[in-house]
Design a protein around this motif. Structure first.
Motif, PDB file in Angstrom:
ATOM      1  N   LYS A 193       3.783  -2.181   9.170  1.00 29.98           N
ATOM      2  CA  LYS A 193       5.081  -0.664   9.271  1.00 29.98           C
ATOM      3  C   LYS A 193       4.005   0.244   9.482  1.00 29.98           C
ATOM      4  CE  LYS A 193       8.010   1.937   8.616  1.00 29.98           C
ATOM      5  NZ  LYS A 193       9.180   1.682   9.503  1.00 29.98           N
ATOM      6  N   THR A 194       3.126   0.536   8.964  1.00 27.16           N
ATOM      7  CA  THR A 194       2.036   1.887   9.122  1.00 27.16           C
ATOM      8  C   THR A 194       1.252   1.438  10.358  1.00 27.16           C
ATOM      9  OG1 THR A 194       2.113   1.984   6.553  1.00 27.16           O
ATOM     10  CG2 THR A 194       0.321   3.300   7.828  1.00 27.16           C
ATOM     11  N   LYS A 195       1.414   2.255  10.665  1.00 24.79           N
ATOM     12  CA  LYS A 195       0.657   1.721  12.438  1.00 24.79           C
ATOM     13  C   LYS A 195      -0.375   3.399  12.179  1.00 24.79           C
ATOM     14  CE  LYS A 195       4.790  -0.526  14.576  1.00 24.79           C
ATOM     15  NZ  LYS A 195       4.904  -0.662  13.728  1.00 24.79           N
ATOM     16  N   TYR A 250      -5.959   8.641   2.227  1.00 24.53           N
ATOM     17  CA  TYR A 250      -5.278   7.905   3.729  1.00 24.53           C
ATOM     18  C   TYR A 250      -4.706   6.591   3.346  1.00 24.53           C
ATOM     19  CZ  TYR A 250      -9.498  11.154   3.716  1.00 24.53           C
ATOM     20  OH  TYR A 250     -10.233  11.921   3.917  1.00 24.53           O
ATOM     21  N   ASP A 251      -3.596   6.595   3.883  1.00 21.37           N
ATOM     22  CA  ASP A 251      -2.312   4.991   3.758  1.00 21.37           C
ATOM     23  C   ASP A 251      -3.002   4.567   4.961  1.00 21.37           C
ATOM     24  OD1 ASP A 251      -0.385   3.445   3.649  1.00 21.37           O
ATOM     25  OD2 ASP A 251       1.535   4.373   4.088  1.00 21.37           O
ATOM     26  N   LEU A 252      -3.286   3.280   5.110  1.00 21.57           N
ATOM     27  CA  LEU A 252      -3.675   3.225   6.509  1.00 21.57           C
ATOM     28  C   LEU A 252      -2.695   1.754   6.616  1.00 21.57           C
ATOM     29  CD1 LEU A 252      -7.395   2.090   5.397  1.00 21.57           C
ATOM     30  CD2 LEU A 252      -6.956   4.784   6.109  1.00 21.57           C
ATOM     31  N   LYS A 268       0.722  -1.483  -0.106  1.00 19.69           N
ATOM     32  CA  LYS A 268       0.297   0.332  -0.099  1.00 19.69           C
ATOM     33  C   LYS A 268       0.491   1.305  -0.238  1.00 19.69           C
ATOM     34  CE  LYS A 268      -2.003  -1.003   3.928  1.00 19.69           C
ATOM     35  NZ  LYS A 268      -1.412  -2.444   4.336  1.00 19.69           N
ATOM     36  N   SER A 269       2.346   1.584   1.127  1.00 16.59           N
ATOM     37  CA  SER A 269       2.717   2.292   1.259  1.00 16.59           C
ATOM     38  C   SER A 269       3.467   2.719  -0.572  1.00 16.59           C
ATOM     39  CB  SER A 269       3.603   2.512   1.998  1.00 16.59           C
ATOM     40  OG  SER A 269       2.505   2.364   3.079  1.00 16.59           O
ATOM     41  N   THR A 270       4.009   1.572  -0.741  1.00 21.72           N
ATOM     42  CA  THR A 270       5.064   1.519  -1.744  1.00 21.72           C
ATOM     43  C   THR A 270       4.162   2.198  -3.185  1.00 21.72           C
ATOM     44  OG1 THR A 270       5.950  -0.162  -1.228  1.00 21.72           O
ATOM     45  CG2 THR A 270       5.977   0.252  -3.131  1.00 21.72           C
ATOM     46  N   ALA A 330       5.387   7.942   2.009  1.00 26.94           N
ATOM     47  CA  ALA A 330       5.355   6.636   2.806  1.00 26.94           C
ATOM     48  C   ALA A 330       6.295   6.258   3.268  1.00 26.94           C
ATOM     49  CB  ALA A 330       3.896   6.224   1.799  1.00 26.94           C
ATOM     50  N   ARG A 331       6.134   5.527   4.395  1.00 25.85           N
ATOM     51  CA  ARG A 331       7.198   4.511   4.883  1.00 25.85           C
ATOM     52  C   ARG A 331       6.588   3.154   4.241  1.00 25.85           C
ATOM     53  NH1 ARG A 331       7.312   7.839   9.880  1.00 25.85           N
ATOM     54  NH2 ARG A 331       8.556   9.142   9.715  1.00 25.85           N
ATOM     55  N   THR A 332       7.595   2.961   3.662  1.00 28.99           N
ATOM     56  CA  THR A 332       7.636   1.115   3.613  1.00 28.99           C
ATOM     57  C   THR A 332       8.551  -0.079   4.553  1.00 28.99           C
ATOM     58  OG1 THR A 332       8.740   1.269   2.053  1.00 28.99           O
ATOM     59  CG2 THR A 332       6.746   1.821   1.455  1.00 28.99           C
TER      60      THR A 332
HETATM   61 MG   LIG Z   1       2.679   0.835   4.866  1.00 27.47          MG
END
Ligand SMILES: [Mg+2]
Ligand SMILES: Nc1nc2c(ncn2[C@@H]2O[C@H](COP(=O)(O)OP(=O)(O)OP(=O)(O)O)[C@@H](O)[C@H]2O)c(=O)[nH]1
Length: 234
Positions: A75-77, A97-99, A54-56, A67-69
């Motif tokens: 990873k995404t908290k 929105y990165d969930l 998702k973040s990538t 976005a952090r991957t």
């Molecule tokens: Mg993520």
């Protein structure tokens, strides 16, 4: 073949907030009171299992490094909110929105409860003005947590698209054949308004997805513009 360009203005993408508590998201949302529907944020929610990319995908579609991957699932908290604009309407702001991912076995009970509360607040608030970008791993489509998420979405009217990601991981003819069969089957679900294949190296596919995301945002913007003006005296 003509190359489709992305309509997203990558140099103008901005990080807005990282939200970990349900009440905090509610507060952020309530900056835009219901009576002023024309100002309600129009957005895109990246949904999918932990580690599905998702973040990538956000980094490829919006801005590299934003976005952090991580190789490690979970990873995404928080709900990370980014603001973006489109080249066709640079004065309008939209949100992505990165969930946090679902279905991650190693997350503590407490963390899961917190995420359930956060996402249980998030989806009903955004459902009418947000496109759900449901990302699944092309090598493992329709895993149990993907199915659980779709079942949860039955109560909501949110528009959803499917992205079968990491197609670069289909290593041989046999894996590609299994994927194609399952993907055709999954695509028949009437819940999707569109389905896509993607991977991190496929710029052409990413731009096609970016075009779809932009058309959703512009369509919702037109809907908002045609709403009755709540500020107008009756
Ligand atoms: Mg993520
Ligand atoms: N082979 C391949 N790997 C990918 C692709 N997209 C992402 N990855 C890798 O998958 C891992 C997870 O990526 P993330 O973007 O952090 O995944 P996520 O869905 O945001 O994960 P959570 O934040 O834990 O929910 C990273 O090691 C990425 O480099 C892809 O298209 N192909």
């Amino acid at each position: 073949m003509t190359q489709i360009n992305s309509p997203i203005e990558r140099t103008k993408v901005k990080f807005i907030a990282g939200i970990s508590e349900a009440e905090q998201f509610q507060k952020w949302w309530e900056q835009y009171p219901k009576e002023h529907q024309k100002k309600i944020p129009i957005g895109l929610a990246m949904i999918g299992r932990s580690n599905v990319g998702k973040s990538t995908l956000i980094n490829h579609l919006f801005k590299q490094g934003m976005a952090r991957t991580s190789k490690t699932p979970g990873k995404t908290k928080e709900i990370n909110i980014f603001e973006f604009t489109l080249s066709t309407s640079p004065q309008e702001k939209f949100y992505v929105y990165d969930l946090p991912g679902h279905g991650h076995a190693k997350v503590s009970h407490d963390q899961k409860r917190k995420w359930d509360a956060l996402l249980g607040t998030f989806f009903p608030l955004v459902e009418d003005w947000c496109l759900g970008v449901v990302i699944q791993d092309a090598r493992h489509l329709s895993e149990s947590s993907d199915l659980a998420f779709l079942s949860f979405m039955k109560q909501l009217s949110m528009e959803l698209i499917l992205v079968a990601n990491k197609i670069d991981g289909l290593k041989n003819q046999s894996e590609r054949h299994v994927f194609n069969t399952q993907f055709i089957e999954l695509s028949k679900n009437s819940r999707w308004s569109a389905v896509f294949k993607c991977s991190q190296d496929e710029v052409g596919l990413q731009n096609v997805i970016a075009q779809y995301l932009a058309s959703f945002c512009l369509r919702k913007l037109m809907t908002q513009r045609h709403l009755p003006d709540s500020d107008r005296p009756i």
